[in-house]
Design a protein around this motif. Structure first.
Motif, PDB file in Angstrom:
ATOM      1  N   PHE A 125       5.003   6.501   7.953  1.00 39.08           N
ATOM      2  CA  PHE A 125       4.082   5.400   8.274  1.00 39.08           C
ATOM      3  C   PHE A 125       4.506   4.115   7.560  1.00 39.08           C
ATOM      4  CE2 PHE A 125       1.274   8.954   9.408  1.00 39.08           C
ATOM      5  CZ  PHE A 125       0.802   8.503  10.638  1.00 39.08           C
ATOM      6  N   TRP A 126       4.926   4.266   6.297  1.00 37.59           N
ATOM      7  CA  TRP A 126       5.369   3.083   5.530  1.00 37.59           C
ATOM      8  C   TRP A 126       6.746   2.622   6.016  1.00 37.59           C
ATOM      9  CZ3 TRP A 126       0.829   2.335   3.815  1.00 37.59           C
ATOM     10  CH2 TRP A 126       0.077   3.339   3.186  1.00 37.59           C
ATOM     11  N   GLU A 127       7.620   3.595   6.281  1.00 41.52           N
ATOM     12  CA  GLU A 127       8.982   3.253   6.721  1.00 41.52           C
ATOM     13  C   GLU A 127       8.974   2.519   8.057  1.00 41.52           C
ATOM     14  OE1 GLU A 127      10.914   7.189   4.517  1.00 41.52           O
ATOM     15  OE2 GLU A 127      10.677   7.173   6.691  1.00 41.52           O
ATOM     16  N   GLN A 128       8.054   2.883   8.931  1.00 41.73           N
ATOM     17  CA  GLN A 128       7.959   2.245  10.255  1.00 41.73           C
ATOM     18  C   GLN A 128       7.101   0.981  10.217  1.00 41.73           C
ATOM     19  OE1 GLN A 128       9.637   3.128  12.919  1.00 41.73           O
ATOM     20  NE2 GLN A 128      10.473   5.026  12.098  1.00 41.73           N
ATOM     21  N   ASN A 129       6.624   0.645   9.023  1.00 37.54           N
ATOM     22  CA  ASN A 129       5.765  -0.539   8.849  1.00 37.54           C
ATOM     23  C   ASN A 129       4.536  -0.510   9.774  1.00 37.54           C
ATOM     24  OD1 ASN A 129       5.206  -2.904   7.435  1.00 37.54           O
ATOM     25  ND2 ASN A 129       6.009  -4.186   9.073  1.00 37.54           N
ATOM     26  N   CYS A 130       3.936   0.671   9.893  1.00 36.42           N
ATOM     27  CA  CYS A 130       2.762   0.828  10.759  1.00 36.42           C
ATOM     28  C   CYS A 130       1.582   0.045  10.205  1.00 36.42           C
ATOM     29  CB  CYS A 130       2.357   2.304  10.828  1.00 36.42           C
ATOM     30  SG  CYS A 130       3.604   3.348  11.582  1.00 36.42           S
ATOM     31  N   ARG A 131       0.707  -0.356  11.118  1.00 35.63           N
ATOM     32  CA  ARG A 131      -0.525  -0.997  10.670  1.00 35.63           C
ATOM     33  C   ARG A 131      -1.494   0.069  10.186  1.00 35.63           C
ATOM     34  NH1 ARG A 131      -0.889  -4.533  15.967  1.00 35.63           N
ATOM     35  NH2 ARG A 131      -0.206  -2.485  16.666  1.00 35.63           N
ATOM     36  N   TRP A 179     -13.010   9.756  -5.408  1.00 35.02           N
ATOM     37  CA  TRP A 179     -13.277   8.523  -4.635  1.00 35.02           C
ATOM     38  C   TRP A 179     -12.579   7.329  -5.293  1.00 35.02           C
ATOM     39  CZ3 TRP A 179     -15.590   3.981  -6.264  1.00 35.02           C
ATOM     40  CH2 TRP A 179     -15.969   3.069  -5.263  1.00 35.02           C
ATOM     41  N   TYR A 180     -12.694   7.251  -6.622  1.00 35.37           N
ATOM     42  CA  TYR A 180     -12.156   6.095  -7.370  1.00 35.37           C
ATOM     43  C   TYR A 180     -10.674   5.894  -7.093  1.00 35.37           C
ATOM     44  CZ  TYR A 180     -16.402   7.366  -9.868  1.00 35.37           C
ATOM     45  OH  TYR A 180     -17.699   7.698 -10.161  1.00 35.37           O
ATOM     46  N   ASP A 181      -9.907   6.974  -7.214  1.00 31.97           N
ATOM     47  CA  ASP A 181      -8.453   6.881  -7.020  1.00 31.97           C
ATOM     48  C   ASP A 181      -8.114   6.522  -5.580  1.00 31.97           C
ATOM     49  OD1 ASP A 181      -8.456   7.710  -9.609  1.00 31.97           O
ATOM     50  OD2 ASP A 181      -7.608   9.697  -9.242  1.00 31.97           O
ATOM     51  N   HIS A 182      -8.922   7.036  -4.657  1.00 35.44           N
ATOM     52  CA  HIS A 182      -8.651   6.823  -3.228  1.00 35.44           C
ATOM     53  C   HIS A 182      -8.808   5.347  -2.859  1.00 35.44           C
ATOM     54  CE1 HIS A 182      -8.498   7.788   1.049  1.00 35.44           C
ATOM     55  NE2 HIS A 182      -8.271   9.064   0.747  1.00 35.44           N
ATOM     56  N   VAL A 183      -9.972   4.787  -3.176  1.00 31.93           N
ATOM     57  CA  VAL A 183     -10.226   3.388  -2.781  1.00 31.93           C
ATOM     58  C   VAL A 183      -9.315   2.421  -3.537  1.00 31.93           C
ATOM     59  CG1 VAL A 183     -12.607   3.784  -2.028  1.00 31.93           C
ATOM     60  CG2 VAL A 183     -12.185   3.106  -4.397  1.00 31.93           C
ATOM     61  N   CYS A 184      -9.049   2.730  -4.809  1.00 28.81           N
ATOM     62  CA  CYS A 184      -8.181   1.841  -5.606  1.00 28.81           C
ATOM     63  C   CYS A 184      -6.714   1.984  -5.209  1.00 28.81           C
ATOM     64  CB  CYS A 184      -8.331   2.128  -7.104  1.00 28.81           C
ATOM     65  SG  CYS A 184      -9.963   1.713  -7.739  1.00 28.81           S
ATOM     66  N   GLY A 185      -6.323   3.198  -4.822  1.00 28.63           N
ATOM     67  CA  GLY A 185      -4.930   3.439  -4.428  1.00 28.63           C
ATOM     68  C   GLY A 185      -4.505   2.577  -3.251  1.00 28.63           C
ATOM     69  N   PHE A 186      -5.363   2.524  -2.222  1.00 28.35           N
ATOM     70  CA  PHE A 186      -5.033   1.711  -1.042  1.00 28.35           C
ATOM     71  C   PHE A 186      -5.172   0.218  -1.352  1.00 28.35           C
ATOM     72  CE2 PHE A 186      -5.314   5.715   1.205  1.00 28.35           C
ATOM     73  CZ  PHE A 186      -4.426   5.562   2.256  1.00 28.35           C
ATOM     74  N   TRP A 187      -6.100  -0.118  -2.237  1.00 27.41           N
ATOM     75  CA  TRP A 187      -6.295  -1.517  -2.651  1.00 27.41           C
ATOM     76  C   TRP A 187      -5.031  -2.030  -3.343  1.00 27.41           C
ATOM     77  CZ3 TRP A 187      -9.595  -5.220  -1.444  1.00 27.41           C
ATOM     78  CH2 TRP A 187      -9.785  -6.310  -2.310  1.00 27.41           C
ATOM     79  N   GLU A 188      -4.446  -1.200  -4.203  1.00 24.63           N
ATOM     80  CA  GLU A 188      -3.207  -1.562  -4.903  1.00 24.63           C
ATOM     81  C   GLU A 188      -2.037  -1.640  -3.925  1.00 24.63           C
ATOM     82  OE1 GLU A 188      -2.959  -2.600  -8.102  1.00 24.63           O
ATOM     83  OE2 GLU A 188      -5.147  -2.394  -7.978  1.00 24.63           O
ATOM     84  N   LYS A 189      -1.986  -0.678  -3.008  1.00 23.62           N
ATOM     85  CA  LYS A 189      -0.890  -0.610  -2.029  1.00 23.62           C
ATOM     86  C   LYS A 189      -0.825  -1.908  -1.204  1.00 23.62           C
ATOM     87  CE  LYS A 189       2.246   1.794   0.366  1.00 23.62           C
ATOM     88  NZ  LYS A 189       3.467   2.374  -0.229  1.00 23.62           N
ATOM     89  N   LYS A 190      -1.997  -2.456  -0.935  1.00 18.64           N
ATOM     90  CA  LYS A 190      -2.112  -3.690  -0.155  1.00 18.64           C
ATOM     91  C   LYS A 190      -1.314  -4.846  -0.776  1.00 18.64           C
ATOM     92  CE  LYS A 190      -6.190  -6.190   0.662  1.00 18.64           C
ATOM     93  NZ  LYS A 190      -5.859  -7.280   1.592  1.00 18.64           N
ATOM     94  N   LYS A 191      -1.135  -4.781  -2.091  1.00 18.46           N
ATOM     95  CA  LYS A 191      -0.423  -5.869  -2.784  1.00 18.46           C
ATOM     96  C   LYS A 191       1.060  -5.893  -2.410  1.00 18.46           C
ATOM     97  CE  LYS A 191      -3.639  -5.898  -6.658  1.00 18.46           C
ATOM     98  NZ  LYS A 191      -3.879  -5.391  -8.019  1.00 18.46           N
ATOM     99  N   MET A 192       1.631  -4.703  -2.137  1.00 20.58           N
ATOM    100  CA  MET A 192       3.068  -4.719  -1.789  1.00 20.58           C
ATOM    101  C   MET A 192       3.341  -4.324  -0.347  1.00 20.58           C
ATOM    102  SD  MET A 192       2.459  -2.293  -4.364  1.00 20.58           S
ATOM    103  CE  MET A 192       2.395  -0.548  -4.631  1.00 20.58           C
ATOM    104  N   TYR A 193       2.281  -3.981   0.366  1.00 16.66           N
ATOM    105  CA  TYR A 193       2.453  -3.586   1.764  1.00 16.66           C
ATOM    106  C   TYR A 193       1.448  -4.403   2.577  1.00 16.66           C
ATOM    107  CZ  TYR A 193       2.848  -0.518   5.872  1.00 16.66           C
ATOM    108  OH  TYR A 193       3.060  -0.018   7.134  1.00 16.66           O
ATOM    109  N   SER A 194       1.956  -5.414   3.282  1.00 18.22           N
ATOM    110  CA  SER A 194       1.048  -6.407   3.877  1.00 18.22           C
ATOM    111  C   SER A 194       0.331  -5.915   5.128  1.00 18.22           C
ATOM    112  CB  SER A 194       1.837  -7.667   4.217  1.00 18.22           C
ATOM    113  OG  SER A 194       2.855  -7.312   5.138  1.00 18.22           O
ATOM    114  N   ASN A 195       0.768  -4.776   5.680  1.00 12.08           N
ATOM    115  CA  ASN A 195       0.197  -4.325   6.944  1.00 12.08           C
ATOM    116  C   ASN A 195      -1.059  -3.456   6.793  1.00 12.08           C
ATOM    117  OD1 ASN A 195       0.833  -5.246   9.428  1.00 12.08           O
ATOM    118  ND2 ASN A 195       2.559  -3.876   9.800  1.00 12.08           N
ATOM    119  N   ILE A 196      -1.774  -3.643   5.689  1.00 16.81           N
ATOM    120  CA  ILE A 196      -3.045  -2.928   5.499  1.00 16.81           C
ATOM    121  C   ILE A 196      -4.205  -3.906   5.702  1.00 16.81           C
ATOM    122  CG2 ILE A 196      -4.588  -1.784   3.827  1.00 16.81           C
ATOM    123  CD1 ILE A 196      -2.210  -0.519   2.523  1.00 16.81           C
TER     124      ILE A 196
END
Length: 301
Positions: A125-131, A179-196
């Motif tokens: 999903f990340w390699e294909q730059n999926c939304r 829950w904490y790790d889940h919501v924060c994990g994607f929040w952090e990912k957004k910083k280096m992966y713009s397609n979120i």
């Protein structure tokens, strides 16, 4: 697959919670693990990622209508949402595995849902730059919703009473981990992966139309105002709750006599469950767990 009656296939006993890849899991989401991790995403796939009970079905249905409401209207009345938007890591004995359903989707784009934390999402999903459309819901309402869900869902472990469940929830001892790790994990990912596109359940309750507008702009869709209005009406909670194609009533792993799959869809229902002491303890724990993130939630609208 179409026309097959799955309602006769029941699940006899509840699964045990196990530790898997560093998080709590049940075997229904790990039985097909190799195929999940090797899943071949396509560049136009859209991944709907959420922690359980955060508005997954709601957003899935909105996306399904945005893309196929006009072009394939028959899907709306003939195929339940869990067939139109496969649950990638699922391997329930009552329907084909999520990977298989996703591989066989005839639609472009393919809409696929996952509850996996960010570190376990298949790499393609990340390699294909999926939304990726991520939906987050405040922890208190999420806990209440998850508790009711676990009571009626036979593919989840026995939740115990509310105080037991809440204690486990704070410890991250429920399916798909903390829950904490889940919501924060994607929040952090957004910083280096713009397609979120990071959405909040509370914003959707407050103004569904505005959130559909934002979703369209993220997806590059030029949907007419009338169409958006129609989708807003069709995806209203009470409408979806009555709709057998979106309310999961056809999936025999859930006992609707205990609680409906779609229960209230409200913000602030936690106030009917948390005692004053539980609330204070939860707030204290929450502050600790969320002290290193800029992510903020509303517990009422």
């Amino acid at each position: 697959m179409e026309g097959f009656d799955y309602s006769s296939m029941k699940i006899s006993s509840r699964p045990e919670l196990t530790e898997f890849e560093g998080i709590s899991m049940v075997h229904y989401f790990t039985d097909n693990w190799k195929n999940v991790q090797n899943f071949k995403a396509r560049p136009d796939d859209i991944l709907i990622a959420t922690y359980p009970k955060a508005g997954t079905t709601w957003v899935s249905y909105i996306l399904d209508l945005l893309y196929f409401g006009n072009t394939a209207p028959e899907r709306q009345t003939s195929l339940p949402i869990y067939m139109r938007v496969p649950f990638l890591e699922s391997a329930f004995p009552v329907i084909p595995a999520g990977v298989e359903l996703a591989d066989n989707l005839p639609t472009t784009p393919r809409l696929i849902k996952t509850h996996l934390p960010v570190q376990l999402v298949p790499k393609s999903f990340w390699e294909q730059n999926c939304r990726v459309v991520y939906v987050a819901r405040n922890a208190k309402d999420n806990a209440v919703s998850y508790f009711h869900f676990d009571q009626m869902n036979m593919v989840e472990p026995e939740p115990g009473d509310w105080s037991t469940f809440l204690h486990n929830y704070m410890d991250g001892k429920n399916v798909f981990g903390p829950w904490y790790d889940h919501v924060c994990g994607f929040w952090e990912k957004k910083k280096m992966y713009s397609n979120i596109h990071y959405m909040f359940f509370e914003d959707m309750v407050e103004d569904t139309g505005r959130e559909i507008e934002r979703l369209c702009s993220f997806l590059g869709l030029s949907t007419s105002a009338e169409e958006k209005e129609r989708i807003t009406q069709s995806t209203h909670f009470d409408t979806m709750k009555q709709n057998n194609m979106t309310n999961y009533s056809g999936l025999p792993v859930m006992d609707f006599k205990i609680s409906p799959f779609m229960r209230k869809g409200k913000v602030g229902d936690w106030k009917n469950h948390f005692t004053v002491a539980q609330n204070e303890k939860f707030d204290e724990h929450y502050k600790q767990r969320m002290k290193n993130t800029t992510l903020q939630f509303r517990t009422e609208v």
